[in-house]
Design a protein around this motif. Sequence first.
Motif, short mmCIF file in Angstrom:
data_model
loop_
_atom_site.label_atom_id
_atom_site.label_comp_id
_atom_site.label_asym_id
_atom_site.label_seq_id
_atom_site.Cartn_x
_atom_site.Cartn_y
_atom_site.Cartn_z
N VAL A 2 8.60 -16.59 -19.44
CA VAL A 2 8.93 -16.09 -18.11
C VAL A 2 8.09 -16.80 -17.06
CG1 VAL A 2 8.85 -14.07 -16.59
CG2 VAL A 2 9.75 -13.84 -18.91
N SER A 3 6.80 -16.96 -17.33
CA SER A 3 5.92 -17.66 -16.38
C SER A 3 6.38 -19.09 -16.14
CB SER A 3 4.48 -17.65 -16.89
OG SER A 3 3.98 -16.35 -16.88
N ALA A 4 6.81 -19.76 -17.20
CA ALA A 4 7.22 -21.16 -17.09
C ALA A 4 8.56 -21.33 -16.39
CB ALA A 4 7.27 -21.79 -18.48
N HIS A 5 9.47 -20.38 -16.59
CA HIS A 5 10.85 -20.56 -16.12
C HIS A 5 11.26 -19.57 -15.02
CE1 HIS A 5 11.49 -23.42 -19.33
NE2 HIS A 5 10.95 -22.55 -20.16
N GLY A 6 10.43 -18.59 -14.70
CA GLY A 6 10.77 -17.62 -13.67
C GLY A 6 11.50 -16.41 -14.22
N PHE A 7 12.25 -16.58 -15.30
CA PHE A 7 12.97 -15.49 -15.94
C PHE A 7 13.46 -15.98 -17.29
CE2 PHE A 7 16.39 -17.98 -14.25
CZ PHE A 7 17.43 -17.83 -15.16
N ILE A 8 13.86 -15.05 -18.14
CA ILE A 8 14.60 -15.37 -19.36
C ILE A 8 15.67 -14.31 -19.51
CG2 ILE A 8 12.68 -16.54 -20.52
CD1 ILE A 8 12.44 -14.01 -22.28
N ASP A 9 16.72 -14.65 -20.20
CA ASP A 9 17.79 -13.66 -20.38
C ASP A 9 18.27 -13.58 -21.83
OD1 ASP A 9 19.12 -16.05 -20.59
OD2 ASP A 9 20.50 -15.68 -18.93
N ASP A 10 17.43 -14.02 -22.76
CA ASP A 10 17.85 -14.05 -24.16
C ASP A 10 16.88 -13.37 -25.11
OD1 ASP A 10 15.75 -15.84 -23.94
OD2 ASP A 10 16.71 -17.41 -25.09
N TYR A 11 15.92 -12.61 -24.60
CA TYR A 11 14.91 -12.02 -25.46
C TYR A 11 15.43 -10.76 -26.14
CZ TYR A 11 10.74 -9.77 -27.18
OH TYR A 11 9.83 -9.16 -27.99
N ALA A 12 15.08 -10.59 -27.38
CA ALA A 12 15.31 -9.35 -28.11
C ALA A 12 14.07 -9.09 -28.95
CB ALA A 12 16.55 -9.46 -29.00
N GLY A 13 13.72 -7.85 -29.12
CA GLY A 13 12.55 -7.52 -29.92
C GLY A 13 12.44 -6.04 -30.18
N ILE A 14 11.43 -5.66 -30.88
CA ILE A 14 11.18 -4.27 -31.23
C ILE A 14 10.08 -3.70 -30.33
CG2 ILE A 14 10.45 -2.68 -33.08
CD1 ILE A 14 13.15 -4.07 -33.60
N ARG A 15 10.30 -2.52 -29.84
CA ARG A 15 9.32 -1.81 -29.04
C ARG A 15 9.04 -0.48 -29.72
NH1 ARG A 15 8.44 -5.94 -27.87
NH2 ARG A 15 8.44 -7.01 -25.90
N ILE A 16 8.03 0.20 -29.23
CA ILE A 16 7.65 1.49 -29.83
C ILE A 16 7.56 2.53 -28.72
CG2 ILE A 16 5.18 0.95 -29.74
CD1 ILE A 16 5.07 2.52 -32.49
N SER A 17 8.13 3.70 -29.00
CA SER A 17 8.11 4.77 -28.00
C SER A 17 6.77 5.49 -28.03
CB SER A 17 9.24 5.76 -28.28
OG SER A 17 8.90 6.64 -29.34
N ALA A 18 6.57 6.36 -27.06
CA ALA A 18 5.34 7.15 -26.98
C ALA A 18 5.20 8.06 -28.20
CB ALA A 18 5.34 7.98 -25.70
N ARG A 19 6.31 8.36 -28.85
CA ARG A 19 6.29 9.22 -30.05
C ARG A 19 6.25 8.42 -31.34
NH1 ARG A 19 10.82 13.26 -27.69
NH2 ARG A 19 9.48 14.27 -26.16
N GLY A 20 6.14 7.09 -31.23
CA GLY A 20 6.03 6.25 -32.42
C GLY A 20 7.35 5.76 -32.99
N ARG A 21 8.46 6.06 -32.33
CA ARG A 21 9.77 5.61 -32.80
C ARG A 21 9.97 4.15 -32.41
NH1 ARG A 21 14.45 4.93 -30.31
NH2 ARG A 21 13.70 5.96 -28.44
N ARG A 22 10.39 3.32 -33.35
CA ARG A 22 10.69 1.91 -33.07
C ARG A 22 12.12 1.79 -32.58
NH1 ARG A 22 7.54 2.56 -37.22
NH2 ARG A 22 5.66 1.32 -37.44
N PHE A 23 12.34 0.91 -31.59
CA PHE A 23 13.68 0.66 -31.11
C PHE A 23 13.80 -0.78 -30.66
CE2 PHE A 23 11.23 2.18 -27.53
CZ PHE A 23 11.66 1.44 -26.45
N ARG A 24 15.01 -1.28 -30.68
CA ARG A 24 15.26 -2.68 -30.35
C ARG A 24 15.63 -2.79 -28.88
NH1 ARG A 24 15.50 -7.02 -32.95
NH2 ARG A 24 16.88 -8.76 -32.53
N ILE A 25 15.10 -3.84 -28.24
CA ILE A 25 15.51 -4.17 -26.87
C ILE A 25 16.16 -5.54 -26.92
CG2 ILE A 25 13.70 -2.78 -25.80
CD1 ILE A 25 12.22 -5.43 -25.18
N GLY A 26 17.02 -5.80 -25.97
CA GLY A 26 17.67 -7.10 -25.92
C GLY A 26 18.51 -7.23 -24.67
N PRO A 27 19.12 -8.39 -24.51
CA PRO A 27 19.92 -8.63 -23.32
C PRO A 27 21.15 -7.72 -23.28
CG PRO A 27 20.03 -10.52 -24.81
CD PRO A 27 19.10 -9.51 -25.41
N ALA A 28 21.57 -7.43 -22.07
CA ALA A 28 22.76 -6.58 -21.89
C ALA A 28 24.02 -7.36 -22.15
CB ALA A 28 22.78 -6.03 -20.47
#
Length: 130
Positions: A104-130
Motif C-alpha cells: 500500500v505504501s509503495a502503490h497508494g492502494f491495493i485491491d487484491d488482498y485476502a487474508g485471515i483476521r481474528i475477532s475480539a472473541r477469537g473467531r477467525r474470518f477471511r477478508i478479501g476484495p469485494a
Amino acid sequence: MIPPLPALYREPERAARIALVARSHARLLGRPLVDAGDDPVAALWASPLAIVAHGTEADPVFFFGNAAALAAFETEVDAFTRMPSRLSAEAPLRGERQALLDRVSAHGFIDDYAGIRISARGRRFRIGPA
C-alpha cells in the motif's frame, strides 16, 4: 438492521478523516465507494461492505470501522477505535499483514488482498476484495 451512526464518528476531526477515505478511494481507484451526494460518513457506516481505516502512526490504530466491520470483528466502536490494526491479525500472520501495508505504501492502494483476521472473541474470518 444497521445501528445508528456512533457519536464518535460525528466528531468534526474524525468525520473529516472518514470522509477522506471515500474521497481517496474515488481518486485512487477512479470509482466511488459511496454515492455522490450522500453524506460520506453515514454512507460508509451503512455500507454492506466491511470498511476499516487506520492511521499512519508507527503502530497504526483503527480510526474507523463501519457497522459491517464491527460485526465481523465482534466488537464495539470504542474498543475498535483504540485497537492497533496489527492486532486484527494473529501473531503468525502479522508478517503477511506487514507485506500488505508495504505494498500500500509503495502503490497508494491495493485491491487484491485476502487474508485471515481474528475477532475480539477469537473467531477467525477471511477478508478479501469485494
